[in-house]
Every structure is written in structure tokens, then in C-alpha cells.
Design an enzyme around this catalytic site. Structure first.
Site, PDB file in Angstrom:
ATOM      1  N   ASP A 162       1.101  -1.211  -0.112  1.00 39.10           N
ATOM      2  CA  ASP A 162      -0.055  -0.057   0.066  1.00 39.10           C
ATOM      3  C   ASP A 162       0.864   1.162   0.122  1.00 39.10           C
ATOM      4  O   ASP A 162       2.174   1.159   0.287  1.00 39.10           O
ATOM      5  CB  ASP A 162      -0.970  -0.071   1.270  1.00 39.10           C
ATOM      6  CG  ASP A 162      -1.770   0.987   1.264  1.00 39.10           C
ATOM      7  OD1 ASP A 162      -2.367   1.602   0.237  1.00 39.10           O
ATOM      8  OD2 ASP A 162      -1.843   1.987   2.442  1.00 39.10           O
ATOM      9  N   SER A 163       0.338   2.412  -0.085  1.00 41.12           N
ATOM     10  CA  SER A 163       1.141   3.761  -0.039  1.00 41.12           C
ATOM     11  C   SER A 163       1.421   4.049   1.445  1.00 41.12           C
ATOM     12  O   SER A 163       2.410   4.712   1.669  1.00 41.12           O
ATOM     13  CB  SER A 163       0.158   4.775  -0.325  1.00 41.12           C
ATOM     14  OG  SER A 163      -0.800   4.714   0.410  1.00 41.12           O
ATOM     15  N   CYS A 208      -4.204  -1.531  -1.710  1.00 41.92           N
ATOM     16  CA  CYS A 208      -4.248  -0.314  -2.140  1.00 41.92           C
ATOM     17  C   CYS A 208      -5.493  -0.232  -3.257  1.00 41.92           C
ATOM     18  O   CYS A 208      -5.148  -0.730  -4.373  1.00 41.92           O
ATOM     19  CB  CYS A 208      -3.064   0.445  -2.259  1.00 41.92           C
ATOM     20  SG  CYS A 208      -3.171   2.003  -2.879  1.00 41.92           S
ATOM     21  N   GLU A 213      -2.834   8.949   8.308  1.00 37.37           N
ATOM     22  CA  GLU A 213      -1.154   8.808   8.632  1.00 37.37           C
ATOM     23  C   GLU A 213      -0.640   9.711   9.789  1.00 37.37           C
ATOM     24  O   GLU A 213       0.222   9.220  10.486  1.00 37.37           O
ATOM     25  CB  GLU A 213      -0.490   9.128   7.269  1.00 37.37           C
ATOM     26  CG  GLU A 213      -0.814   8.077   6.031  1.00 37.37           C
ATOM     27  CD  GLU A 213       0.011   6.815   6.218  1.00 37.37           C
ATOM     28  OE1 GLU A 213       1.172   6.661   6.839  1.00 37.37           O
ATOM     29  OE2 GLU A 213      -0.591   5.650   5.718  1.00 37.37           O
ATOM     30  N   CYS A 272     -11.168   2.910   0.346  1.00 38.46           N
ATOM     31  CA  CYS A 272      -9.389   3.177   0.334  1.00 38.46           C
ATOM     32  C   CYS A 272      -9.304   2.315   1.622  1.00 38.46           C
ATOM     33  O   CYS A 272      -9.903   2.270   2.697  1.00 38.46           O
ATOM     34  CB  CYS A 272      -9.410   4.483   0.696  1.00 38.46           C
ATOM     35  SG  CYS A 272      -7.778   4.991   1.174  1.00 38.46           S
ATOM     36  N   HIS A 297      -7.022   2.862   3.711  1.00 36.55           N
ATOM     37  CA  HIS A 297      -6.987   3.681   4.973  1.00 36.55           C
ATOM     38  C   HIS A 297      -8.106   3.551   5.902  1.00 36.55           C
ATOM     39  O   HIS A 297      -8.072   4.222   7.090  1.00 36.55           O
ATOM     40  CB  HIS A 297      -6.277   5.164   4.680  1.00 36.55           C
ATOM     41  CG  HIS A 297      -4.925   5.021   4.429  1.00 36.55           C
ATOM     42  ND1 HIS A 297      -4.224   4.521   3.181  1.00 36.55           N
ATOM     43  CD2 HIS A 297      -3.841   5.582   5.249  1.00 36.55           C
ATOM     44  CE1 HIS A 297      -3.003   4.708   3.179  1.00 36.55           C
ATOM     45  NE2 HIS A 297      -2.675   5.382   4.377  1.00 36.55           N
TER      46      HIS A 297
HETATM   47  N1  DGL Z   1      -4.932   3.116   0.717  1.00 32.18           N
HETATM   48  C1  DGL Z   1      -4.858   3.749  -0.458  1.00 32.18           C
HETATM   49  C2  DGL Z   1      -6.016   3.167  -1.293  1.00 32.18           C
HETATM   50  O1  DGL Z   1      -6.607   2.416  -0.847  1.00 32.18           O
HETATM   51  C3  DGL Z   1      -3.996   4.812  -0.860  1.00 32.18           C
HETATM   52  C4  DGL Z   1      -4.305   5.943  -0.203  1.00 32.18           C
HETATM   53  C5  DGL Z   1      -3.327   7.172  -0.760  1.00 32.18           C
HETATM   54  O2  DGL Z   1      -2.190   6.976  -0.688  1.00 32.18           O
HETATM   55  O3  DGL Z   1      -3.901   8.360  -1.242  1.00 32.18           O
HETATM   56  O4  DGL Z   1      -6.391   3.847  -2.127  1.00 32.18           O
END
Ligand code: DGL
Length: 266
Positions: A11-12, A74, A153, A185, A187
Site C-alpha cells: 500500500d502507500s 491499495c 497517517e 480506500c 486507510h
Molecule cells: N490506501 C490507499 C488506497 O486504498 C492509498 C491512499 C493514498 O495513498 O492516497 O487507495
């Protein structure tokens, strides 16, 4: 045939840990390697072709470490590069959008489904297409929420400022009468509690962690990729100094957290 190589997950940042946690739960005998590309986070505001380039770099990093398959934890990277990764790399690659869309399509009773996601994921309309593939009668509203990843984050998931921002993002979807909200997402499951407080009990909140882990388990089983050894190993990497990453990961994994290593991708 058995295969003791690890499963790669990326993931990011910390978001994909919500998927990793579920993979550990559903596949307790499998080893894993996780990479959070925190140096280049957030992916959401970037063009899809740039996210694709990052995803390819991470795939090479994971393959060099001998993974047997990769879970793209992600949504933005899944939207940007899933099919290209499948074409380019010799291991099975699982994304999070199809499993998330499935969870949403199956949960909805009134067929009115809201999706919150990054700007890039919304621009790709991948949730719209995937939900429609599963149930063409469903209506789908996708809403970009560009501020949320940075707040998660930064460890601000439960602040009153985050709640106010969430309220403004969610209001139009609530106004459409959706009965299901997909957290598009990885996150966002870390915001589940404030989201559920805002949308109330009438709206079912779903994410892709459980269904992605289930899809991963199925692929391991049908391809006979199960680990046959008794021991498992878990590795965690992040592409910037690890302090903040470690802090959130520790809250999620507790004492079982492996040491987080910092790595530079070229
Ligand atoms: N967690 C990621 C997603 O599901 C990336 C979020 C990001 O870095 O903008 O899209």
C-alpha cells in the site's frame, strides 16, 4: 505441492495493514512481506500512470524477495495497475476493488450504494464498474475524500476536525438515500468508528479487508500454494523513516508486530 514462500502485500502507507491483519487472521500459516510506500504517500492525488510506475517498482521489490503472490492492498494502485501487473509479472496478483465491490453489492437491500475513495480511485470509476458487474440494477455514487489519508497517517483518525471533514464528505451520500457505504480506500477502516457514528445504524459500512483476505485464501487453496512448514515469518518495510508507521502498526498488531525496516526503492 506446497509452497513456503511469503505472500507480498503493499500500500502507500498504513492503510494496507487493515488487509494484512485480515490475511494473518484467515491464513495463519502463511508468511508475509508488507511494504508501505510512505515516502511517496498519498497516492490518491497523483495521476494513475505515476501510481502504476510506483506499483511496478514495489512489485519488483517483492519479487526479489521471493513472494509467491501479491495482494495489492491499495485501491488506488489496484485502479491504476491491476491488469498491467497481472500481464507483466509471473505471480498471481489480487486487488482490493473487486472484493470491496462484492461486499457492498451483497450488503445492499435498496440497491443504492455509496463509495468513498481517493480522487484517483473515483476518477477510474472502478467501483462503479465492479458493482455494476455484480448487480447492474444497483446505483452507485462515488465520492472523493482527498483529506482523509493524510489525517489517518498523522494519527488523527479520532480528532474532532476529522469528524467535521467526514461529515461534509458523507452528507451528499446520506442525502442520496444509500443503505450501504463502501470504504473504497484501505486507510478508511481506521476511520470506521467515526464514519459509523455519522451515518448511523441504517447504513451498513463495508470494507474490502475481509473479502480480499477470503479471495487470497481461495487463490492459495486452488493453486496449491499453501505453506507446509510449521513456522511463519512476517516482514514489514516502509520507504521513509518508520516512527509514525510503527506507532499506528503497533496499535493494530500489538506485541505481534515485527520490526519495521526502512527501505529505499530505486
Ligand atoms: N490506501 C490507499 C488506497 O486504498 C492509498 C491512499 C493514498 O495513498 O492516497 O487507495
Amino acid at each position: 505441492m506446497a509452497d513456503h514462500r511469503p505472500i507480498g502485500v503493499f500500500d502507500s502507507g498504513v492503510g494496507g495493514l487493515t488487509v494484512l491483519r485480515e490475511i494473518h487472521r484467515q491464513l495463519p500459516r502463511e508468511s508475509t512481506i508488507y511494504l508501505g510506500d510512505t515516502a511517496r504517500l498519498p497516492y490518491g492525488p497523483r495521476p494513475l500512470r505515476e501510481v502504476k510506475q510506483f506499483s511496478f517498482e514495489i512489485m519488483r521489490f517483492l519479487l526479489e524477495r521471493g513472494v509467491k503472490m501479491v495482494v495489492v492492498a491499495c485501491n488506488t494502485a489496484t485502479a491504476a495497475a491491476l491488469n498491467d501487473m497481472r500481464k507483466a509479472f509471473p505471480v498471481p496478483v489480487v486487488g482490493v476493488i473487486r472484493p470491496g465491490a462484492e461486499a457492498g453489492a451483497l450488503a445492499s437491500r435498496n440497491r443504492r450504494i455509496g463509495v468513498i475513495a481517493t480522487a484517483a480511485t473515483v476518477r477510474s470509476h472502478s467501483y462503479f464498474s465492479n458493482v455494476k458487474d455484480i448487480n447492474p440494477a444497483a446505483q452507485v455514487w462515488e465520492r472523493a475524500c482527498p483529506k482523509l489519508v493524510d489525517l489517518v497517517e498523522a494519527g488523527q483518525a479520532h480528532s474532532s476536525a476529522t469528524k467535521a471533514i467526514l461529515r461534509s464528505y458523507l452528507a451528499p451520500l446520506i442525502g442520496q438515500g444509500v443503505d450501504t457505504l463502501i470504504l473504497g480506500c484501505t486507510h478508511y477502516p481506521l476511520l470506521r468508528q467515526p464514519v459509523e457514528e455519522i451515518v448511523g445504524p441504517e447504513i451498513t459500512v463495508v470494507d474490502s479487508a475481509t473479502t480480499t483476505a477470503a479471495a487470497t485464501r481461495l487463490i492459495v487453496e486452488v493453486n496449491r500454494l499453501e505453506n507446509d512448514r510449521d513456522c511463519t515469518e512476517h516482514e514489514l518495510y516502509s520507504t521513509s523513516p518508520t516512527e509514525q508507521f510503527e506507532c499506528i502498526a503497533e496499535r493494530m498488531f500489538g506485541a505481534e508486530l515485527p520490526q519495521v525496516r526502512s527501505v529505499r526503492l530505486s
